[in-house]
Design an enzyme around this catalytic site. Sequence first.
Site, short mmCIF file in Angstrom:
data_model
loop_
_atom_site.label_atom_id
_atom_site.label_comp_id
_atom_site.label_asym_id
_atom_site.label_seq_id
_atom_site.Cartn_x
_atom_site.Cartn_y
_atom_site.Cartn_z
N LYS A 42 0.97 -1.22 -0.03
CA LYS A 42 -0.06 0.01 -0.06
C LYS A 42 0.78 1.28 0.14
O LYS A 42 1.71 1.60 0.98
CB LYS A 42 -0.82 0.05 1.15
N ASP A 136 -12.92 -0.52 11.07
CA ASP A 136 -13.41 -0.43 9.93
C ASP A 136 -13.63 -1.77 9.06
O ASP A 136 -13.32 -1.91 7.97
CB ASP A 136 -12.68 0.36 8.86
#
Length: 758
Positions: A42, A136
């Site tokens: 990422k 999340d």
Amino acid sequence: MSLRGGDPTEIGGYPLEARLGSGGMGTVFLARTSSGRPVAIKLIHQQFAGDDEFRIRFRQEVAAARRVSGAFTAAVVDAAPEAEQPWMATTYIEGQTLAQRIATQGPLDGAELKMLAIGLAEALRDIHRVGVVHRDLKPSNVVLSPEGPRVIDFGISRAVDQQTLTMTGRVIGTPPFMSPEQLQAPRGVGPRSDVFSLGTLLVYAATGHGPFDADSPYLTAYQVVHEEPSLDAVPEALRTVVESCLAKEPEGRPSADELLVLLRDLPTDLGGTDGHGQGAGRTRDMDTQHHFAARATPAPTAPAGADTRSTDTRSTDTGSTGTGSTGAPLGRRLRRRWRPVLATALAVAAIGGGVAALTTGGFGTDSGGRENNSVAAPSAPLQDGFGPWLKTVRGGREDIPDELRCVARGDALFCGGGGVVATRIRVLDGSRVWTAKSPGVPVQGMHLVGATDDTVLGYRFAAQDAPQDPSSEVVAIDASSGRELWSVPSGAQSKAVTGRSQDAVVVGSTVVTVDASNSRFEARDAHSGTIAWRTGFPAGRQCAPVPVGPRLLAMCATNAEVDASEVRHPTLYTVDRASGTLGRPIAVDGPAVAMGVANGRLVLFQARMEGTALAGYDGVARVDPASRKVTYSRLAKTYPGTPGMADGALYVSRQTGLVTAIDPATGREKWSRQTGVEGASGPVAGAGALYFSSATGRVVALSPYDGTSLWTTDPQADGLTGEQGASPRVTVAGRAVIVAAAKNTLFAFDTQNPPKSG
């Protein structure tokens, strides 16, 4: 998808192969490590790189992801949170996200839905046990891998013991899957917020929509906080559990551990729903509801020794409307009363498991086929006064903590590795008798050489400011006093030749080493250091010692293959232990890794390479040193992971926690079992159990007969689970096991009373 114009070609030294996707925080790329292992990197968007508050969040994400090491999450491989453009590399998980799966194939049902629910609950258990809250959990953060669901993206997670970070003026999360407290008071969010999100996720997986869906995010958020969930389309058996997760108050929800008990108790076929939300498999679902209702009522105390395994199978409530005697819907009653439900469930499971273990004389499952917490059959008794302990052994390089490896001799434990040449520890309580330290930078995978009755042998690495010292030495230490007896410079090519970092071995009372020039074997009396013999390597070859029970073999490869790190044609030689004379060569199809001995034969795993990268193991070779005969068996498929051998069987532990047992005589798979221990090494055989352990110190005990999980412990150290090919970390000392973990951590416990999970 392929890389785009403007995408980097490499990040942190990792060559990029493809763009996996892009989101609000950054872009994710597919890359590979130098060994060929795929990783997901990422890369944070450039516009956030200069945002100090965002960098804090990203550092928090990296720290949180490193702390989580279960089989249902993605392990961190590398990260650079302070780079000009921060990035993090994690294990690449192949598969669709849950969002993609629902969009293309529709909702899940039956066994697939139940396994998703259990897998996600286990993921939350692993996350919460190391003090992290995900915050999340949503369909796009769940990947449906071949080994089960995996939870990814800790972008807004936080450690429970740290202050919550909220960005001014922003709601952090995804409203349809957020908890009421996350919307109202984000600084007070705890583990049960994730349980609420899991409840919404299961509704979405079962129906294709969330329990609070509305026309706008604002209305959705209002319904999350104030309205009851819409659960009519959820299969009835699952609905009772989901409703408990969706309690408005956190204390009304089960923990991840408690949720697992409820989920595992559901029928395999959860059934569907009709147009009115009633279960299609109504009779079975109603039995499940009565099962819950019965356990919500405290059971009468049973006489001591009575078999109470069937006390929770039926209820006297005969109503057919899904309500109890109070008239309240069962789901709502369950939500208020899950604590007594769980208490009774755990009690019944414990009693049932105990009876099964006693009556069968070994391991098994309870009457419902679920895992129990049976313990290994008794072996040697514990020493009087033994108690569980955890210690850290400091080495000569405090800035480079490593892992130790140990051997047990009576009441003594000898360990070494990294900055520790060797240390003597009392098995009884973990107290140290002496420690010899190494000042230099250690070589990964080189740990203790071994021990005899009076001598311990380990590796010492030279300090960077002492170039005149040998770069590596084998050191002999008196087992009683810790006094150094002798040392000799050592070669370091065994990894290239055999696939194992074992440049010296102990055979009886003799230690066999490779000299510093990597040209010959040298055999010495382990205690006195007196030379017994020296034997040069065959011309043009480099060799490593391989013990085969009481015998000794040499495994050799050409200089060219060693230099290129591509040993594809190894040769074996018998070594006369008295004179060092080499026997006639035995050619072996390679690449091959020496694993151990079965029926007097050396067993080697044949490796499958993709270029210079190891793809896994696809064959077995068995070498009879007496007849010089080599027998081969092909495996049905390639098995990637960490190989091991115990009690005559081969094992491969995948990074995901999947353990597979293979018969070395036929190459056939004996069993395969998914565990919660990611990146484990092993096995080590105990009494009726096989032990596998990761760098975090998480241990699983499996039955050698069918791989049944007997128990699993929690992590004991912060460590990365990405290493493959690690040597076993568990040492058995009678009924006690000692486990090595990252940062020179050691801990011990009784196998009959393993640490409680959670």
